[in-house]
Write a protein that holds these residues in place. Structure first.
Motif, PDB file in Angstrom:
ATOM      1  N   GLN A   1      13.075  11.729  32.617  1.00  0.00           N
ATOM      2  CA  GLN A   1      12.596  11.704  31.207  1.00  0.00           C
ATOM      3  C   GLN A   1      12.313  10.351  30.568  1.00  0.00           C
ATOM      4  OE1 GLN A   1      12.214  14.685  30.362  1.00  0.00           O
ATOM      5  NE2 GLN A   1      12.457  14.744  28.003  1.00  0.00           N
ATOM      6  N   VAL A   2      11.175  10.215  29.896  1.00  0.00           N
ATOM      7  CA  VAL A   2      10.757   8.787  29.542  1.00  0.00           C
ATOM      8  C   VAL A   2      11.147   8.827  27.463  1.00  0.00           C
ATOM      9  CG1 VAL A   2       9.234   6.980  28.878  1.00  0.00           C
ATOM     10  CG2 VAL A   2       9.348   8.235  30.942  1.00  0.00           C
ATOM     11  N   LYS A   3      11.841   8.219  27.150  1.00  0.00           N
ATOM     12  CA  LYS A   3      11.993   7.961  25.596  1.00  0.00           C
ATOM     13  C   LYS A   3      11.433   6.764  25.168  1.00  0.00           C
ATOM     14  CE  LYS A   3      15.857  11.170  24.722  1.00  0.00           C
ATOM     15  NZ  LYS A   3      17.388  11.006  24.104  1.00  0.00           N
ATOM     16  N   ALA A   4      10.410   6.555  24.247  1.00  0.00           N
ATOM     17  CA  ALA A   4      10.098   5.410  23.795  1.00  0.00           C
ATOM     18  C   ALA A   4       9.545   5.348  22.471  1.00  0.00           C
ATOM     19  CB  ALA A   4       8.806   4.748  24.648  1.00  0.00           C
ATOM     20  N   LEU A   5       9.537   4.047  21.848  1.00  0.00           N
ATOM     21  CA  LEU A   5       8.840   3.841  20.465  1.00  0.00           C
ATOM     22  C   LEU A   5       7.394   3.763  20.475  1.00  0.00           C
ATOM     23  CD1 LEU A   5      11.185   1.146  18.922  1.00  0.00           C
ATOM     24  CD2 LEU A   5      11.073   3.529  18.148  1.00  0.00           C
ATOM     25  N   MET A   6       6.517   4.591  19.615  1.00  0.00           N
ATOM     26  CA  MET A   6       5.261   4.434  19.709  1.00  0.00           C
ATOM     27  C   MET A   6       4.810   3.133  19.000  1.00  0.00           C
ATOM     28  SD  MET A   6       2.430   5.889  20.264  1.00  0.00           S
ATOM     29  CE  MET A   6       2.827   7.528  20.991  1.00  0.00           C
ATOM     30  N   CYS A   7       3.820   2.670  19.659  1.00  0.00           N
ATOM     31  CA  CYS A   7       3.508   1.142  18.882  1.00  0.00           C
ATOM     32  C   CYS A   7       2.801   1.698  17.593  1.00  0.00           C
ATOM     33  CB  CYS A   7       2.278   0.683  19.716  1.00  0.00           C
ATOM     34  SG  CYS A   7       1.203  -0.289  18.717  1.00  0.00           S
ATOM     35  N   SER A   8       3.175   0.950  16.387  1.00  0.00           N
ATOM     36  CA  SER A   8       2.793   1.514  15.002  1.00  0.00           C
ATOM     37  C   SER A   8       1.270   1.615  15.068  1.00  0.00           C
ATOM     38  CB  SER A   8       3.390   0.427  14.093  1.00  0.00           C
ATOM     39  OG  SER A   8       2.747  -0.924  14.434  1.00  0.00           O
ATOM     40  N   GLU A   9       0.562   0.837  15.834  1.00  0.00           N
ATOM     41  CA  GLU A   9      -1.031   0.923  15.446  1.00  0.00           C
ATOM     42  C   GLU A   9      -1.509   2.188  16.134  1.00  0.00           C
ATOM     43  OE1 GLU A   9      -3.521  -1.790  15.162  1.00  0.00           O
ATOM     44  OE2 GLU A   9      -1.985  -2.304  13.594  1.00  0.00           O
TER      45      GLU A   9
END
Lengths: 333, 204
Positions: A71-79
């Motif tokens: 399972q991958v959890k990450a922050l989405m690049c704001s752009e």
């Protein structure tokens, strides 16, 4: 006891119903799930687009990477975040994401090469299109090429820096609320010019403080709320609805008379749409029905004429009075 | 006879100077031109001078109202409704032809009656109706945030402005007539000297 039990059951039903409602998921008649949208518009591609919004519509995303088996959890690049509600209010709301982006995005996880995808410009779709002829996109493009922003094009400046295709909506023709239009259009400029981090992406200049730079401007707050930045910072081009020729700051309008006069600069820009028809009568010079008042520009032709008549009459009576006084003095002497 | 006390003369001089500044700068702002041409004063300077003079005029007006409340000068502005119209007509007839036939002034100046009925009526209209309205509407333009936002679909600032310029116009007309009627004394200059010395010289 039964009474209390029945109350608890009702309460539980209400709580569970409201949590379903707040989750925004309802079943439609044909069994498909539909997201509750605050806007009345329902895109024909809503379901397809929802697959993209699932990750790109929020700051955090989560998925199962079958290759890695975890399972991958990450922050989405704001752009790369596109707010769904804003998208469905924008001018491009009826598009499917893959109309503009590669259909390869449908495979998941996306291949790294897709990051190099060539982005479309406004003219790629709107150039030479009869449907959009009235907006004169070619003239907009040539005005932009003379603008001070154009010299930053190689650093990444493009139409999209001001007009994000996912959120952009034409607001100047929204006559219902001029203030909303002004605030919306100014936000486009302030998005970079008041945000140092964004500004630095394209410029190595020092931080610009809009407030101190405009200290010379009397009633600064009133001006900022009632006119757009482009009123003073662009060269008017009557061929296009909104001027795109951003001038260098030294060429910005600084003379009050440009706006505070009859046939004001504002008539050719901010009030262009409202004033054209009304100006023909000369009554209040077309801006009486607008929300804004500009000293020197709001002249009432009828009051002007009436005041001249009254003033002329007074002076006339005085002259006649003086004449009879002189005659009386001559007779007396 | 001594009719104009020092405070009143000082108020009158300041009021006159501020009136002239306000009229000139007001016209400059209203009729400014796009080609950087301005009627007498350029727009930016006109705004500055108009605002400063307006604040001073407001303070001066308060002094005038307070002065009239606490001194005997206030009694000259009291209008009696009884006989008002006939007195106004009599005074108008005098200005229209009586004075050319050598008739005597129907309401000669005394210590109890400084103004003739027409003077009194126009001064009350100017000082207690037009001037307060011009001050209130001026404050509305100086502080747009206190002005009614919209009324019948039109910006409140536009109504405020129309009231301001209309009252400003009537006060300008009043000033022209006022200056002219001041030449109707014993000599054309005697009433002006009266406002400097404080003493009124009788016409007859």
């Amino acid at each position: 006891m039964n009474f209390i039990k029945s109350r608890i059951v009702i309460l539980l039903v209400l709580v569970s119903f409201s949590s379903i409602a707040s989750a925004g998921i309802f079943r439609t008649k044909n069994g498909k799930s539909a997201t509750q949208d605050t806007t009345s518009f329902v895109s024909p591609y809503a379901e397809d687009n929802d697959r993209c919004f699932k990750c790109h519509g929020q700051p955090k995303y989560e998925y199962t990477n079958v290759n890695l088996g975890k399972q991958v959890k990450a922050l989405m690049c704001s752009e790369r975040i596109v707010r769904k509600d804003e998208y469905y209010r924008s001018n491009h709301k009826s598009f499917s994401c893959t109309d503009c982006h590669s259909s390869e995005y449908e495979t998941f996880p996306h291949s790294g090469e897709l990051r190099m995808e060539q982005k479309l410009t406004c003219l790629d779709c709107h150039g030479g299109d009869e449907t959009y002829a009235q907006y004169h996109f070619e003239a907009v493009d040539s005005a932009y090429q003379q603008s001070t922003h154009f010299k930053l094009e190689e650093d990444g400046f493009s139409c999209w820096k001001c007009h994000d295709p996912h959120t952009y909506k034409i607001s100047v023709r929204n006559k219902n609320n001029l203030r909303e239009t002004i605030a919306y259009d100014n936000a486009i400029c302030l998005n970079c010019h008041s945000d140092f981090n964004r500004y630095q992406l394209l410029s190595d200049k020092e931080e610009i403080n809009i407030i101190t730079k405009h200290e010379w401007l009397p009633n600064q707050a009133t001006h900022f709320a009632n006119v757009r930045c482009i009123e003073c910072h662009t060269a008017i081009n009557n061929k296009i609805p909104v001027s795109h020729l951003i001038k260098p700051k030294v060429e910005a309008v600084k003379l009050c008379n440009e706006c505070h006069s009859q046939n004001s600069l504002l008539m050719a820009s901010l009030y262009k749409f409202e004033s054209r028809a009304q100006r023909r009568d000369g009554f209040f010079n077309g801006i009486i029905l607008n929300e804004s008042y500009v000293i020197g520009a709001n002249r009432n032709e009828y009051l002007n004429l009436l005041s001249l008549l009254i003033f002329g009459g007074v002076i006339g009576v005085i002259i006649i009075h003086i004449f009879f006084r002189i005659r009386k003095n001559q007779k007396t002497n | 006879m001594y009719l104009y006390p020092k405070w009143l003369r000082a108020w009158h001089v300041l009021n006159a100077v501020l009136f002239i500044i306000l009229i000139v700068t007001g016209l400059s702002m209203q009729y400014t031109d796009k080609q950087n041409y301005a009627i007498v004063v350029k727009f930016a300077a006109a705004v500055k001078w108009h605002n400063a003079a307006a604040v001073l005029l407001t303070i001066n007006y308060i002094i005038y109202v307070v002065g009239n409340t606490f001194t005997r000068n206030g009694r000259y502005y009291k209008i009696e409704r009884k006989g008002l119209v006939s007195e106004l007509v009599t005074q108008m007839k005098y200005y229209a032809w009586g004075m050319f036939r050598g008739e005597k002034h129907p309401f000669p100046v005394t210590e109890e009656r400084k103004f003739n009925p027409l003077q009194k009526f126009s001064y009350v209209l100017a000082m207690y109706v037009a001037l307060p309205l011009v001050i209130i509407s001026g404050l509305g333009l100086l502080f747009p945030e206190i002005t009614v936002d919209r009324f019948f679909g039109v910006s409140g600032l536009i109504y405020t402005d129309i009231l301001h310029i209309t009252m400003g116009f009537f006060l300008s007309v009043f000033m022209v007539i006022h200056i002219y009627t001041c030449t109707l004394g014993a000599k054309p200059t005697s009433l002006f000297w009266g406002m400097i010395s404080g003493y009124h010289r009788d016409e007859h």
